[in-house]
Structures are given as C-alpha cells and as structure tokens.
Scaffold this active site. Sequence first.
Site, PDB file in Angstrom:
ATOM      1  N   GLU A 107      70.039  35.265   2.961  1.00 32.21           N
ATOM      2  CA  GLU A 107      69.245  36.066   3.581  1.00 32.21           C
ATOM      3  C   GLU A 107      69.562  37.833   3.426  1.00 32.21           C
ATOM      4  O   GLU A 107      69.959  38.039   2.756  1.00 32.21           O
ATOM      5  CB  GLU A 107      69.215  35.858   5.333  1.00 32.21           C
ATOM      6  CG  GLU A 107      68.599  36.760   5.493  1.00 32.21           C
ATOM      7  CD  GLU A 107      67.067  37.161   5.998  1.00 32.21           C
ATOM      8  OE1 GLU A 107      66.466  36.611   4.729  1.00 32.21           O
ATOM      9  OE2 GLU A 107      66.519  36.000   7.423  1.00 32.21           O
ATOM     10  N   ASP A 108      68.293  38.055   3.434  1.00 34.14           N
ATOM     11  CA  ASP A 108      68.789  39.947   2.901  1.00 34.14           C
ATOM     12  C   ASP A 108      69.215  40.806   3.789  1.00 34.14           C
ATOM     13  O   ASP A 108      69.943  41.490   3.751  1.00 34.14           O
ATOM     14  CB  ASP A 108      66.853  40.705   2.398  1.00 34.14           C
ATOM     15  CG  ASP A 108      65.780  40.054   3.331  1.00 34.14           C
ATOM     16  OD1 ASP A 108      66.326  39.468   4.455  1.00 34.14           O
ATOM     17  OD2 ASP A 108      64.696  40.199   3.388  1.00 34.14           O
ATOM     18  N   ASP A 164      68.957  41.543  11.407  1.00 37.11           N
ATOM     19  CA  ASP A 164      68.355  42.004  13.228  1.00 37.11           C
ATOM     20  C   ASP A 164      67.772  40.994  13.949  1.00 37.11           C
ATOM     21  O   ASP A 164      69.111  41.596  14.391  1.00 37.11           O
ATOM     22  CB  ASP A 164      66.508  42.776  12.298  1.00 37.11           C
ATOM     23  CG  ASP A 164      66.351  43.685  12.912  1.00 37.11           C
ATOM     24  OD1 ASP A 164      66.657  44.638  13.774  1.00 37.11           O
ATOM     25  OD2 ASP A 164      64.761  43.990  13.275  1.00 37.11           O
ATOM     26  N   GLY A 210      68.338  38.647  14.882  1.00 35.95           N
ATOM     27  CA  GLY A 210      68.943  37.068  14.563  1.00 35.95           C
ATOM     28  C   GLY A 210      68.079  35.989  14.896  1.00 35.95           C
ATOM     29  O   GLY A 210      68.198  34.669  14.983  1.00 35.95           O
ATOM     30  N   THR A 228      65.423  35.024  13.394  1.00 35.41           N
ATOM     31  CA  THR A 228      64.863  34.025  12.774  1.00 35.41           C
ATOM     32  C   THR A 228      66.022  32.979  11.516  1.00 35.41           C
ATOM     33  O   THR A 228      65.649  31.936  11.900  1.00 35.41           O
ATOM     34  CB  THR A 228      64.174  35.444  10.710  1.00 35.41           C
ATOM     35  OG1 THR A 228      63.769  36.085  11.584  1.00 35.41           O
ATOM     36  CG2 THR A 228      63.504  34.098   9.932  1.00 35.41           C
ATOM     37  N   ASP A 276      60.707  45.556   1.891  1.00 40.62           N
ATOM     38  CA  ASP A 276      60.174  45.529   2.257  1.00 40.62           C
ATOM     39  C   ASP A 276      59.784  46.366   3.377  1.00 40.62           C
ATOM     40  O   ASP A 276      60.107  45.470   4.487  1.00 40.62           O
ATOM     41  CB  ASP A 276      58.545  44.672   1.485  1.00 40.62           C
ATOM     42  CG  ASP A 276      58.546  44.046   3.121  1.00 40.62           C
ATOM     43  OD1 ASP A 276      59.164  42.996   3.367  1.00 40.62           O
ATOM     44  OD2 ASP A 276      57.381  43.899   3.850  1.00 40.62           O
ATOM     45  N   ARG A 290      59.812  46.892  -2.201  1.00 38.05           N
ATOM     46  CA  ARG A 290      60.726  45.486  -2.227  1.00 38.05           C
ATOM     47  C   ARG A 290      61.872  45.645  -3.848  1.00 38.05           C
ATOM     48  O   ARG A 290      62.699  45.412  -3.976  1.00 38.05           O
ATOM     49  CB  ARG A 290      60.485  44.557  -2.548  1.00 38.05           C
ATOM     50  CG  ARG A 290      59.919  44.086  -1.608  1.00 38.05           C
ATOM     51  CD  ARG A 290      59.413  42.234  -2.041  1.00 38.05           C
ATOM     52  NE  ARG A 290      58.398  41.783  -0.965  1.00 38.05           N
ATOM     53  CZ  ARG A 290      58.691  40.871   0.544  1.00 38.05           C
ATOM     54  NH1 ARG A 290      59.901  41.750   0.410  1.00 38.05           N
ATOM     55  NH2 ARG A 290      58.415  40.662   1.506  1.00 38.05           N
TER      56      ARG A 290
HETATM   57  P1  IMP Z   1      65.063  38.173  12.339  1.00 41.44           P
HETATM   58  O1  IMP Z   1      64.554  37.738  12.466  1.00 41.44           O
HETATM   59  O2  IMP Z   1      64.725  39.957  13.307  1.00 41.44           O
HETATM   60  O3  IMP Z   1      66.819  38.704  12.280  1.00 41.44           O
HETATM   61  O4  IMP Z   1      64.523  39.280  11.261  1.00 41.44           O
HETATM   62  C1  IMP Z   1      65.131  38.717   9.881  1.00 41.44           C
HETATM   63  C2  IMP Z   1      63.874  39.483   8.772  1.00 41.44           C
HETATM   64  O5  IMP Z   1      63.565  40.609   9.470  1.00 41.44           O
HETATM   65  C3  IMP Z   1      64.458  39.910   8.049  1.00 41.44           C
HETATM   66  O6  IMP Z   1      64.652  39.040   6.820  1.00 41.44           O
HETATM   67  C4  IMP Z   1      63.549  40.788   7.287  1.00 41.44           C
HETATM   68  O7  IMP Z   1      62.412  40.182   6.326  1.00 41.44           O
HETATM   69  C5  IMP Z   1      62.687  41.174   8.322  1.00 41.44           C
HETATM   70  N1  IMP Z   1      63.227  42.773   8.675  1.00 41.44           N
HETATM   71  C6  IMP Z   1      64.499  43.305   9.783  1.00 41.44           C
HETATM   72  N2  IMP Z   1      64.864  44.574   9.166  1.00 41.44           N
HETATM   73  C7  IMP Z   1      64.341  45.037   8.582  1.00 41.44           C
HETATM   74  C8  IMP Z   1      64.749  46.138   7.291  1.00 41.44           C
HETATM   75  O8  IMP Z   1      65.416  47.482   7.680  1.00 41.44           O
HETATM   76  N3  IMP Z   1      63.839  46.582   6.592  1.00 41.44           N
HETATM   77  C9  IMP Z   1      63.091  45.200   6.277  1.00 41.44           C
HETATM   78  N4  IMP Z   1      62.848  44.153   6.627  1.00 41.44           N
HETATM   79  C10 IMP Z   1      63.113  44.318   7.618  1.00 41.44           C
HETATM   80 MG    MG Z   2      61.801  39.059   5.308  1.00 39.54          MG
END
Ligand code: IMP
Ligand code: MG
Length: 174
Positions: free
Chosen positions: A97-98, A101, A103, A105, A157, A163
């Site tokens: 994963e990149d 945030d 969590g 996803t 992105d 990107r």
């Molecule tokens: P989560 O479900 O909130 O953990 O979101 C994870 C996904 O949100 C990552 O795979 C990113 O695609 C996107 N994301 C979360 N934070 C950032 C950020 O600071 N910059 C770019 N994409 C982000």
């Molecule tokens: Mg993403």
Amino acid sequence: MSETVRVMLEEDVVNKRIAELAKALSEEFEGEQLHLICILKGSIFFTCELAKRITVPVTMDFMSVSSYGSGTTSSGNVIIKKDLDEDIEGKNVVVIEDIIDTGRTLASLLKLLEKRNPKKLKLCTLLDKPDRRIADVSVDYTGFVIPDEFVVGYGLDYDQRYRNLPYIGILELS
Ligand code: IMP
Ligand code: MG
C-alpha cells in the site's frame, strides 16, 4: 487556488528505506516465494522499487480499490474496481500500500483477502499517518510514519496529479 508541493522525503531517502524493507521481507521469507499485491494506482512506484530489491522469488498481481473521491478526505466506502487475476490460496501474500490513513480501505481489503486462504497475509505500507486512524489495521512493514499532512508524489496523487514526482512532498493549497 494555488497549489505548491514542499519536499518531505527526498528520493534517495525513500529508496534507501525501500531497500531496508526489501531486505527485511527477503529475510522473513528466505527459502520461500513471495506474492506481492500492488494496490493500484498509488502503490505502483513503491511496488516496483521494492520488488527489484527483494532477493527471494517474487510473483505480482494488481488490485484496484477506491475509498477516496477527488478530494482529500475518505468517503468510507470501499469499492473493488479491479480484482486480482490469480488465486492467492496457499501463497505468502504481501499487500503493498502507498499510505494508510483512516485504515478503512485496508481493514476491509484484508478481511476480504483473508477469506481466500493465503498461507500468510502481510501488509507493507510506504507511509503511515496514524493520527487519522479509525479502523484497526495491523501493519507488518512501514516505510515512514508521517504527521497528518496530505502528501503527493512517488505514486501518491491529488486528483490524479503529482504521482510522477520522484520524492514525497506535502501538498499546500492556498
Ligand atoms: P484510508 O482508507 O483512509 O486509509 O485511505 C487510504 C488511501 O487513501 C490511500 O491508498 C491513498 O490512496 C489515499 N490517501 C490517504 N492519505 C493520502 C495522502 O496524504 N495523499 C494521497 N492519498 C492519500
Ligand atoms: Mg490510493
């Protein structure tokens, strides 16, 4: 509105850390095979750089999930846009994963992948923003823990742009 990007992690710093993660993964899976799952599109650069440095045999697959719209906050809805091509049953799977945030996803994705009976299921993320965590996710390999800033570059992105930046930067909107 103007957008500027301030460097947070230089390219050589990121690559050095990726080499360390690749070494740790190669050690954990010594004598075995690794199946890397790249979460499109953000993890593509990280997955490539990591895979090149792993010394055990590697196979790769790609998955696309979505939880964000065109802005900078999570919608909380996880949609599978592209599923894996191959079965993961009995494989040593590492989800790449990149950034983690909220969590959300990864929490839903890992649950779904667990049901497909991999031998092992590990999570490797380039960046972790623990301040905004909502869902409980256990991360096995983390590149960098970063503060609550919206970052771009190295695959990440903002509305599909930035990107291709070779470093990780903080996006400043004013
Ligand atoms: P989560 O479900 O909130 O953990 O979101 C994870 C996904 O949100 C990552 O795979 C990113 O695609 C996107 N994301 C979360 N934070 C950032 C950020 O600071 N910059 C770019 N994409 C982000
Ligand atoms: Mg993403």
